[in-house]
Design a protein around this motif. Structure first.
Motif, PDB file in Angstrom:
ATOM      1  N   LEU A 173       4.053  -6.916 -10.888  1.00  0.00           N
ATOM      2  CA  LEU A 173       4.544  -7.777  -9.806  1.00  0.00           C
ATOM      3  C   LEU A 173       5.776  -8.548 -10.274  1.00  0.00           C
ATOM      4  O   LEU A 173       5.708  -9.351 -11.204  1.00  0.00           O
ATOM      5  N   HIS A 174       6.899  -8.264  -9.605  1.00  0.00           N
ATOM      6  CA  HIS A 174       8.179  -8.928  -9.933  1.00  0.00           C
ATOM      7  C   HIS A 174       8.424 -10.042  -8.927  1.00  0.00           C
ATOM      8  O   HIS A 174       8.313  -9.834  -7.722  1.00  0.00           O
ATOM      9  N   LEU A 175       8.793 -11.225  -9.450  1.00  0.00           N
ATOM     10  CA  LEU A 175       9.104 -12.352  -8.563  1.00  0.00           C
ATOM     11  C   LEU A 175      10.568 -12.746  -8.703  1.00  0.00           C
ATOM     12  O   LEU A 175      11.024 -13.108  -9.792  1.00  0.00           O
ATOM     13  N   HIS A 176      11.294 -12.675  -7.587  1.00  0.00           N
ATOM     14  CA  HIS A 176      12.654 -13.209  -7.545  1.00  0.00           C
ATOM     15  C   HIS A 176      12.546 -14.663  -7.098  1.00  0.00           C
ATOM     16  O   HIS A 176      11.887 -14.947  -6.102  1.00  0.00           O
ATOM     17  N   ARG A 177      13.206 -15.586  -7.840  1.00  0.00           N
ATOM     18  CA  ARG A 177      13.017 -17.015  -7.540  1.00  0.00           C
ATOM     19  C   ARG A 177      13.946 -17.492  -6.415  1.00  0.00           C
ATOM     20  O   ARG A 177      14.480 -18.615  -6.461  1.00  0.00           O
ATOM     21  N   ALA A 178      14.143 -16.643  -5.398  1.00  0.00           N
ATOM     22  CA  ALA A 178      15.043 -16.971  -4.290  1.00  0.00           C
ATOM     23  C   ALA A 178      14.692 -18.339  -3.702  1.00  0.00           C
ATOM     24  O   ALA A 178      13.539 -18.603  -3.366  1.00  0.00           O
ATOM     25  N   GLY A 179      15.685 -19.191  -3.593  1.00  0.00           N
ATOM     26  CA  GLY A 179      15.489 -20.497  -2.961  1.00  0.00           C
ATOM     27  C   GLY A 179      15.287 -21.639  -3.936  1.00  0.00           C
ATOM     28  O   GLY A 179      15.454 -22.803  -3.580  1.00  0.00           O
ATOM     29  N   HIS A 180      14.956 -21.307  -5.206  1.00  0.00           N
ATOM     30  CA  HIS A 180      14.529 -22.376  -6.112  1.00  0.00           C
ATOM     31  C   HIS A 180      15.590 -23.442  -6.340  1.00  0.00           C
ATOM     32  O   HIS A 180      15.269 -24.630  -6.474  1.00  0.00           O
ATOM     33  N   GLU A 219       0.840  -1.213   0.000  1.00  0.00           N
ATOM     34  CA  GLU A 219       0.000   0.000   0.000  1.00  0.00           C
ATOM     35  C   GLU A 219       0.868   1.254   0.000  1.00  0.00           C
ATOM     36  O   GLU A 219       0.576   2.238  -0.683  1.00  0.00           O
ATOM     37  N   TYR A 220       1.955   1.192   0.770  1.00  0.00           N
ATOM     38  CA  TYR A 220       2.829   2.368   0.840  1.00  0.00           C
ATOM     39  C   TYR A 220       3.545   2.584  -0.505  1.00  0.00           C
ATOM     40  O   TYR A 220       3.669   3.720  -0.971  1.00  0.00           O
ATOM     41  N   ALA A 221       3.948   1.490  -1.149  1.00  0.00           N
ATOM     42  CA  ALA A 221       4.583   1.596  -2.472  1.00  0.00           C
ATOM     43  C   ALA A 221       3.609   2.262  -3.446  1.00  0.00           C
ATOM     44  O   ALA A 221       3.979   3.125  -4.242  1.00  0.00           O
ATOM     45  N   LYS A 222       2.354   1.890  -3.347  1.00  0.00           N
ATOM     46  CA  LYS A 222       1.334   2.463  -4.231  1.00  0.00           C
ATOM     47  C   LYS A 222       1.134   3.952  -3.930  1.00  0.00           C
ATOM     48  O   LYS A 222       1.089   4.795  -4.834  1.00  0.00           O
ATOM     49  N   GLU A 223       1.065   4.245  -2.641  1.00  0.00           N
ATOM     50  CA  GLU A 223       0.883   5.637  -2.213  1.00  0.00           C
ATOM     51  C   GLU A 223       2.008   6.534  -2.754  1.00  0.00           C
ATOM     52  O   GLU A 223       1.784   7.685  -3.119  1.00  0.00           O
ATOM     53  N   LEU A 224       3.217   5.977  -2.820  1.00  0.00           N
ATOM     54  CA  LEU A 224       4.358   6.768  -3.309  1.00  0.00           C
ATOM     55  C   LEU A 224       4.419   6.803  -4.838  1.00  0.00           C
ATOM     56  O   LEU A 224       5.304   7.431  -5.404  1.00  0.00           O
ATOM     57  N   GLY A 225       3.529   6.078  -5.503  1.00  0.00           N
ATOM     58  CA  GLY A 225       3.463   6.152  -6.969  1.00  0.00           C
ATOM     59  C   GLY A 225       4.328   5.131  -7.688  1.00  0.00           C
ATOM     60  O   GLY A 225       4.589   5.265  -8.884  1.00  0.00           O
ATOM     61  N   SER A 226       4.768   4.082  -6.992  1.00  0.00           N
ATOM     62  CA  SER A 226       5.579   3.058  -7.667  1.00  0.00           C
ATOM     63  C   SER A 226       4.719   2.289  -8.664  1.00  0.00           C
ATOM     64  O   SER A 226       3.531   2.046  -8.417  1.00  0.00           O
ATOM     65  N   CYS A 227       5.324   1.902  -9.794  1.00  0.00           N
ATOM     66  CA  CYS A 227       4.565   1.116 -10.776  1.00  0.00           C
ATOM     67  C   CYS A 227       4.780  -0.378 -10.572  1.00  0.00           C
ATOM     68  O   CYS A 227       4.164  -1.191 -11.248  1.00  0.00           O
ATOM     69  N   ILE A 228       5.673  -0.749  -9.639  1.00  0.00           N
ATOM     70  CA  ILE A 228       6.027  -2.160  -9.512  1.00  0.00           C
ATOM     71  C   ILE A 228       6.409  -2.498  -8.068  1.00  0.00           C
ATOM     72  O   ILE A 228       7.019  -1.672  -7.379  1.00  0.00           O
ATOM     73  N   VAL A 229       6.005  -3.675  -7.626  1.00  0.00           N
ATOM     74  CA  VAL A 229       6.502  -4.201  -6.348  1.00  0.00           C
ATOM     75  C   VAL A 229       7.095  -5.579  -6.598  1.00  0.00           C
ATOM     76  O   VAL A 229       6.883  -6.178  -7.651  1.00  0.00           O
ATOM     77  N   MET A 230       7.813  -6.060  -5.594  1.00  0.00           N
ATOM     78  CA  MET A 230       8.557  -7.306  -5.760  1.00  0.00           C
ATOM     79  C   MET A 230       8.323  -8.226  -4.568  1.00  0.00           C
ATOM     80  O   MET A 230       8.140  -7.770  -3.439  1.00  0.00           O
ATOM     81  N   ILE A 231       8.337  -9.520  -4.876  1.00  0.00           N
ATOM     82  CA  ILE A 231       8.267 -10.547  -3.823  1.00  0.00           C
ATOM     83  C   ILE A 231       9.312 -11.620  -4.122  1.00  0.00           C
ATOM     84  O   ILE A 231       9.775 -11.736  -5.254  1.00  0.00           O
ATOM     85  N   ASP A 232       9.629 -12.402  -3.097  1.00  0.00           N
ATOM     86  CA  ASP A 232      10.543 -13.540  -3.262  1.00  0.00           C
ATOM     87  C   ASP A 232       9.737 -14.838  -3.291  1.00  0.00           C
ATOM     88  O   ASP A 232       8.753 -14.976  -2.546  1.00  0.00           O
ATOM     89  N   LEU A 233      10.202 -15.793  -4.060  1.00  0.00           N
ATOM     90  CA  LEU A 233       9.521 -17.092  -4.158  1.00  0.00           C
ATOM     91  C   LEU A 233       9.352 -17.758  -2.790  1.00  0.00           C
ATOM     92  O   LEU A 233       8.384 -18.478  -2.553  1.00  0.00           O
ATOM     93  N   VAL A 234      10.302 -17.490  -1.878  1.00  0.00           N
ATOM     94  CA  VAL A 234      10.249 -18.143  -0.558  1.00  0.00           C
ATOM     95  C   VAL A 234       9.034 -17.722   0.277  1.00  0.00           C
ATOM     96  O   VAL A 234       8.756 -18.361   1.288  1.00  0.00           O
ATOM     97  N   ILE A 235       8.278 -16.713  -0.140  1.00  0.00           N
ATOM     98  CA  ILE A 235       7.089 -16.347   0.662  1.00  0.00           C
ATOM     99  C   ILE A 235       6.002 -17.416   0.544  1.00  0.00           C
ATOM    100  O   ILE A 235       5.096 -17.470   1.362  1.00  0.00           O
TER     101      ILE A 235
END
Ligand SMILES: O=C(COP(=O)(O)O)[C@H](O)[C@H](O)COP(=O)(O)O
Ligand SMILES: [Mg+2]
Length: 485
Positions: free
Chosen positions: A292-299, A257-273
């Protein structure tokens, strides 16, 4: 291999006691998979002395309805329908003791729109099964009826390009380095320099969340200041993948929500979530017009070894269903695992609407995607400007090329590093569009471009000779047959 069903019929089938999985009906060589069936292909390595068909039938059994003994309660169900059926077992070429087992599952076994439910069956128990030395999920055919129960990527490649107003070339990114330890303000400086110098995106690394040296709000604020400044100065749309990975879903939503409030066009998550968290954030991203960017951390803990685990081609399919816009999928030429043919298979799975069977790429089944959005693969890990011709050759145009060290480690600074990458990319795309053999002529094309671009010359002088030539671990089992001369 043996092609006879041994399924016991009638009353005898339900006599109490242990009965082989084959006899219980989990081996049905005459079974013709239905269009609505989900098919899994496992690489089964039975313990010495264990019949490969019984081992494969056991995988079918334990990943669907069975347990180790006959249970009379099967008779209260449509058990013949609900049993997964192993219908084909082939020896793996050049791998004595391993077998490809094809298993069909009825659509009714799965709750729509839930990767967790799918995986609880398919990879739930069977990987620890004692009669097996090892087990790998190689591929999966997802029926259209099942694909249609998922929303897929929140934006997809086409919409992402439209939002960014960038066409006809790969996108460029950089992972901020060092991975850990920068203050918010210094972090923002890296982002600004990289975007101003010509990159489209910068990226938080997989392990940057909210640590004592930089709390997440600090990072988001300084990154967005940098994004806005670089956008204003270049007239281009820019983004910085703000990693919202956190300890709980509530906290991830707060950061999103905060990323959106600041006007970001993209957020990121890690696969480990985990799958549930990925699907939840995907829904949030769709509702909030966020990439939505996904880093495949852990794969690599479970994808890399050929004998045991889950192939990344299967993870790619699950992530396209779960709904991400970007996913790290390998570089071929960089510092991390990435056989060229296997990687081509992943890229097809992520980007095509229909992916035909291609054994040389490790793709075992035709996969129709029924217009589900396409995922932008991200090539990252030890790449630099001197490899631009190879990157475009192996990975194509719809890809984010991400140079972390290969931007930030430039001897004349981050902006110079970014400019080197942008000029190398544009020179190569120009050569490609002119119809030149850019793969063969790549080094010369770069040298020519470097004549009028000092940062590129410096990048080539620094890294031009750097290669990561190691044997790949995860390679296809079916190699192209040499053509007779
Ligand atoms: O930090 C980096 C790359 O940094 P650099 O560009 O400096 O090497 C990424 O975490 C890896 O690319 C992940 O690997 P993969 O993309 O294979 O999942
Ligand atoms: Mg990283």
């Amino acid at each position: 291999m043996s092609d006879k069903s041994e399924t016991v019929k009638g009353e005898d089938r339900y006599k109490a006691g242990v009965m082989s999985y084959k006899k219980m009906g989990y081996w049905e060589p005459d079974y013709q998979p239905k269009e609505t069936d989900l098919i899994a292909l496992f690489r089964v390595t039975p313990q010495d002395g264990v019949d490969p068909i019984e081992a494969s039938a056991a995988v079918a059994g334990e990943s669907s309805t069975a347990t180790w003994t006959v249970v009379w309660t099967d008779r209260l169900t449509a058990s013949e329908k609900y049993r997964a059926k192993c219908y084909r077992v082939d020896p793996v070429p050049n791998a004595p003791g391993s077998y490809f087992a094809y298993i069909a599952y009825d659509l009714d076994l799965f709750e729509g729109g839930s990767i967790s439910n799918l995986t609880a069956s398919i990879i739930g128990n069977v990987f620890g099964f004692k009669p097996l030395k090892a087990l790998r999920l190689e591929d999966m055919r997802l029926p259209v009826a099942y694909v249609k129960t998922f929303d897929g990527p929140p934006a997809g490649i086409i919409v992402e390009r439209e939002r960014l107003d960038k066409f006809g070339r790969p996108l460029l990114g950089a992972t901020v380095k060092p991975k850990l330890g920068l203050s918010g303000r210094n972090y923002g400086r890296v982002v600004y320099e990289a975007l101003k110098g010509g990159l489209d995106f910068t990226k938080d690394d997989e392990n940057i969340n909210s640590q004592p040296f930089m709390h997440w709000r600090e990072r988001f604020l300084y990154c967005m200041e940098a994004v806005n400044k670089a956008q204003a100065e270049t007239g281009e749309i820019k983004g910085s993948y703000l990693n919202i990975t956190a300890g709980t879903m509530e906290e991830m939503y707060k950061r999103a929500e905060y990323a959106k409030e600041l006007g970001s066009c993209i957020v990121m998550i890690d696969l480990v979530i985990g799958y549930v968290a990925i699907q939840s954030i995907s829904k949030w991203a769709r509702d909030n017009n966020m990439l939505l960017h996904l880093h495949r951390a852990g794969h690599s803990t479970y994808t890399r070894q050929k004998s045991h685990g889950v192939s990344f081609r299967v993870i790619s399919k699950w992530m396209r269903l779960a709904g991400v816009d970007h996913i790290h999928a390998g570089t071929v030429v960089g510092k991390l695992e990435g056989d060229p043919l296997t990687t081509a298979g992943y890229y097809d799975i992520l980007r095509e609407d229909f992916v035909p069977q291609n054994l040389e790429h490790g793709v075992f089944f035709d996969q129709p995607w029924a217009s589900l959005g396409k995922v932008m693969p991200v090539a990252s890990g030890g790449i630099h400007a001197g490899q631009m011709h190879q990157l475009i050759h192996y990975l194509g145009e719809d890809v984010v090329l991400q140079f972390g060290g290969g931007t930030i480690g430039h001897p004349y600074g981050i902006q110079a590093g970014a400019t080197a990458n942008r000029v190398a990319l544009e020179a190569m795309i120009f050569a490609r569009n002119e119809g030149r053999d850019y793969l063969a002529e790549g080094p010369q094309i770069l040298k020519d471009a470097a004549k009028t671009c000092t940062p590129l010359r410096q990048a080539l002088d620094t890294w031009g000779e750097v290669t990561f030539d190691y044997t790949s671990t995860d390679t296809p089992d079916f190699v192209p047959t040499p053509t007779a001369s």
